[in-house]
Scaffold this motif. Sequence first.
Motif, PDB file in Angstrom:
ATOM      1  N   THR A 191       0.835  -1.202   0.000  1.00 43.53           N
ATOM      2  CA  THR A 191       0.000   0.000   0.000  1.00 43.53           C
ATOM      3  C   THR A 191       0.867   1.248   0.000  1.00 43.53           C
ATOM      4  OG1 THR A 191      -1.395  -1.287   1.461  1.00 43.53           O
ATOM      5  CG2 THR A 191      -2.029   0.987   1.100  1.00 43.53           C
ATOM      6  N   VAL A 192       1.882   1.226   0.868  1.00 47.35           N
ATOM      7  CA  VAL A 192       2.770   2.375   0.983  1.00 47.35           C
ATOM      8  C   VAL A 192       3.505   2.613  -0.329  1.00 47.35           C
ATOM      9  CG1 VAL A 192       4.978   2.963   1.994  1.00 47.35           C
ATOM     10  CG2 VAL A 192       3.050   2.437   3.456  1.00 47.35           C
ATOM     11  N   PHE A 195       1.277   4.576  -2.575  1.00 50.81           N
ATOM     12  CA  PHE A 195       1.087   5.972  -2.189  1.00 50.81           C
ATOM     13  C   PHE A 195       2.352   6.789  -2.388  1.00 50.81           C
ATOM     14  CE2 PHE A 195      -2.722   4.419  -0.088  1.00 50.81           C
ATOM     15  CZ  PHE A 195      -3.602   5.401  -0.473  1.00 50.81           C
ATOM     16  N   MET A 196       3.516   6.124  -2.270  1.00 52.30           N
ATOM     17  CA  MET A 196       4.770   6.851  -2.478  1.00 52.30           C
ATOM     18  C   MET A 196       4.970   7.210  -3.943  1.00 52.30           C
ATOM     19  SD  MET A 196       6.923   7.015   0.327  1.00 52.30           S
ATOM     20  CE  MET A 196       8.593   6.622  -0.092  1.00 52.30           C
ATOM     21  N   SER A 197       4.211   6.552  -4.846  1.00 51.66           N
ATOM     22  CA  SER A 197       4.454   6.821  -6.257  1.00 51.66           C
ATOM     23  C   SER A 197       3.609   7.980  -6.763  1.00 51.66           C
ATOM     24  CB  SER A 197       4.206   5.573  -7.092  1.00 51.66           C
ATOM     25  OG  SER A 197       2.868   5.210  -6.996  1.00 51.66           O
TER      26      SER A 197
ATOM     27  N   THR B  18       1.152  -0.167 -10.928  1.00 55.28           N
ATOM     28  CA  THR B  18       1.167   0.990 -10.026  1.00 55.28           C
ATOM     29  C   THR B  18       0.319   2.120 -10.597  1.00 55.28           C
ATOM     30  OG1 THR B  18       3.455   0.404  -9.635  1.00 55.28           O
ATOM     31  CG2 THR B  18       2.690   2.454  -8.693  1.00 55.28           C
ATOM     32  N   LEU B  19       0.510   2.376 -11.879  1.00 53.34           N
ATOM     33  CA  LEU B  19      -0.235   3.444 -12.529  1.00 53.34           C
ATOM     34  C   LEU B  19      -1.737   3.193 -12.449  1.00 53.34           C
ATOM     35  CD1 LEU B  19       0.415   5.991 -13.962  1.00 53.34           C
ATOM     36  CD2 LEU B  19       0.492   4.768 -16.110  1.00 53.34           C
ATOM     37  N   LEU B  20      -2.106   1.938 -12.643  1.00 52.91           N
ATOM     38  CA  LEU B  20      -3.518   1.568 -12.587  1.00 52.91           C
ATOM     39  C   LEU B  20      -4.075   1.816 -11.191  1.00 52.91           C
ATOM     40  CD1 LEU B  20      -5.055   0.369 -14.965  1.00 52.91           C
ATOM     41  CD2 LEU B  20      -4.990  -1.826 -13.792  1.00 52.91           C
ATOM     42  N   VAL B  21      -3.311   1.377 -10.174  1.00 53.40           N
ATOM     43  CA  VAL B  21      -3.775   1.568  -8.797  1.00 53.40           C
ATOM     44  C   VAL B  21      -3.872   3.058  -8.477  1.00 53.40           C
ATOM     45  CG1 VAL B  21      -3.294   1.110  -6.384  1.00 53.40           C
ATOM     46  CG2 VAL B  21      -2.798  -0.616  -8.094  1.00 53.40           C
ATOM     47  N   VAL B  22      -2.882   3.832  -8.963  1.00 50.93           N
ATOM     48  CA  VAL B  22      -2.916   5.276  -8.728  1.00 50.93           C
ATOM     49  C   VAL B  22      -4.161   5.891  -9.360  1.00 50.93           C
ATOM     50  CG1 VAL B  22      -1.781   7.438  -9.313  1.00 50.93           C
ATOM     51  CG2 VAL B  22      -0.454   5.567  -8.414  1.00 50.93           C
ATOM     52  N   SER B  23      -4.493   5.416 -10.574  1.00 46.86           N
ATOM     53  CA  SER B  23      -5.690   5.967 -11.221  1.00 46.86           C
ATOM     54  C   SER B  23      -6.932   5.627 -10.406  1.00 46.86           C
ATOM     55  CB  SER B  23      -5.801   5.439 -12.649  1.00 46.86           C
ATOM     56  OG  SER B  23      -6.257   4.116 -12.651  1.00 46.86           O
TER      57      SER B  23
END
Lengths: 353, 318
Positions: A191-192, A195-197, B18-23
Motif C-alpha cells: 500500500t505504501v 502511495f509513495m508513487s 502501479t499506474l492503474l492503482v494510482v488511477s
Amino acid sequence: MNSFIIGYFALLIGASCVSVYYKHRTAFLLLFSLTLASFIVGLIGGEAALWRITVAAGIIAAAAGIAYSFREFLTITLPRNAAKEIKTAPLTATFGLFMIMIYMVAAVFAPIIAPFGQAEIVGAAFAPADETMLLGGDQLGRDMFSRLIYGARNTVGLALVTTILAFVGGTSLGLLAATKGGFIDQALSRTVDVFMSIPSLIFSLLLLSIFGTNIVVLTLVIAFLYVPPVFRLARAVAGNIVVMDYIEAAKLRGEGSWHLILREILPNAAAPLIAEFGLRFCFVFLLISGLSFLGLGLQPPTADWGSMVRENSTLISFGEIVPLIPAAAIALLTVSGNFVVDWMLYRSSGLKK
Amino acid sequence: MNDILQIVIKRLGLGLITLLVVSIIIFGAVEMLPGDLAQAVLGQSATEESVAAMRSNLGLDRSAPVRYFEWLGNAVTGDFGVSLINGKQVSELIGGRFANTLFLAIYAAVLAVPIAIGLGILAALFRNSVFDRVANVATLTAISSPEFFVGYILVLFLAVKNPWFPAIASISDDMLFWDKLHRMFLPALTLVLVVTAHMMRMTRAAIISLLASPYIEMARLKGVPQRKIITHHALPNALAPVINVVALNLAYLITGVVLVEVVFVYPGIGQLLVDSVSKRDFAVVTACCLIFAATFIVLNLLADIGSILTNPRLRHPK
C-alpha cells in the motif's frame, strides 16, 4: 582610492598572511580566494559591490560567532553527557539549534512580542516602514512585523502538529509491520509503495480540492501523505533490530507484541527516528508553506508566511524586499533544521572518518 | 540478454500496475466527495432540479466501477472529458500547457544535470575540503528554501534591480526559440538551483559510497595512481548510481514545476492545476493529477531500469 577600499584589501591580505604564518591552510585558501575575487568584483561593481561583500562577510561572521558562543554556553550549562556530544558538534549544527530556539521563543510568546494583533488593521495598505510598523504594512494595512511573529506560531505550529501525527502513524505501522511480518507486513508495504508513487504536492492538491481547505482537513491530509515515508524508515530500522538476540529472548519470555514494540524495539530505534523526525518536519514545513503560497493553506486572516509572500508579492516589482522576509523566515528555519539533522545523521551513521 | 529483457518487462509491468492503482486512487478520491460531484460543483444553493440535471449530464446515475472504466478508457486515448466550469474539452486545455511544462523541465534539466554531476563528483573527490564544506552549506540552503523564495529573489535581482530578464515568463507558440529561452530563463534558473542542489548531494553520496568499496581500496593498495583509479575504476562504476540520481531528480523537477509556474505566471500544466483546484474543477484536477503521477512513475521506472541495465549484479536478484 578611498580609505575604505585600502582598508578592505589591507585587512584581507594581512589576514591571509597571518593565517599562512600560523599554518591555517583552509583559512588562508578562503581568505586569499576572497581577496582575488574582490579584485575582480571591485573592478566590475566598484565600491558598492565591495560593501556588499563586507556586509555578507559580517553576517556570516556574526552567525559563526553566535554559533560558537552558543556551543560554549551549552557545553558549560548542560549535564556532562550531553555536553560531550555538543562539544564536537559542527558550528552549523549549533547555529541551527540557536535559530530553532529563537523561533520557539517567537512562537510561544507571540502575543507579547508582537506590537499588534495578527488581524488588526493599523495603517494604510502597503504603508512604508516607520516607528509604529517596523516592516511597514501589508496589502490591507496590517502590521507586517506582528504578522511575521504570529506566523511563527501558526505556520510552525501547524507543521509541528502535522509531523507529529504523521510520525506517530508511520512509526507505529512500521514497527508493527516489522514485528508481525508476514501478511500484515506485505499488505502495508505494498500500500505504501503505491502511495509513495504519487508526488506529495500533487496528491495534496487533489485531496484539498476535494475536502476543502479548513485547518483540520489540511493537517490530516498532509499527515496522511507523510505516513508512507516514515513507515518505510521505521520498518527498515526495526527490521534490523527484530533479528537481534534480545528480541528473540523477549519473545521466548512470552512478551506480547505491544511490549516488544514499545520496550524493546522503540528505544533502540530512537536515534535514526529522531533524525528522521527533523527531516520530515522540514519537508512538511516546506509543503505547507508551498500550499499556503498557492492560497490553499491556512485561510485569512490567520497570519501565515506562505500566503504573506503571495499577498505582498506585487511589492517585489517595485524593488521592495519586505515580501521576501516571510519567505526568508521559512528558509531559515528549514536550513536550521537541516543543519541539526545533518549533524545527527552524521553521528548515527558512523561516517566519522 | 534474455534475462535482462525479462527483468525489464517485469519492471514495466509493475509500473503499469502501479499506474492503474494510482488511477483508482485518484478516481476514488473524487468519489469520496461529501455529497456527490454534482452537488459539490453547483454548491449549497443549487435547486434540486439543476443538481439532478447535472447528475444525469455527468452520468452519475450509473455505478462507480462503470464510470471508472469509462473514464480510464477515455483517458488512455487522450480524452479527459469536459471541464466542469467552462465546458471546454480538458484535453484541449491541457495539450499545449503540458508541452510548455515539459519544455521548461527539459530546459532546466539540460542546464542542471551537467553542473550537478560535475560538482557532485568534485565534492566527493575533494571530500572535507573547503570546497566540499562550502558546497554542503550552499546546497543545504538551496534545498531548504521554498521554490517561491528562490524565484522571487531571482526576480528581485535579475528582473527588477537589473532588468536583464522578464519577471513574467509568458510565452506563445509564434515566438522565436531564442526569445522563448530568454523569457523562460528565470523559471528555469529557479528550478536549476533547487534541483542542482539535490542532485549534487545525491551524486556526492553515491560516489563516496563507491570510493569506499573494496575494489577501490585494492587498486589503491596495489599502487594505481589516484587519477587512474578515478578514471578507470570509480567513474565507470559511478554510471549506475548517477543515472538513478538523475532520473529521481527529474521526477522531483516535475512536481517542483508547479510552484515555479505560479511564481512566474508560466502557461504550464501546474498553473492550470492550481487554478482548477481553487475553482474545484474536478475534471481538470483529476486529469492533471493523472498526468503528473504518470510522468512521476515513468521517470522512477526509468531510474530503476537504468540502474538494472548498468549494474550487472541487479540482473540476478537473489
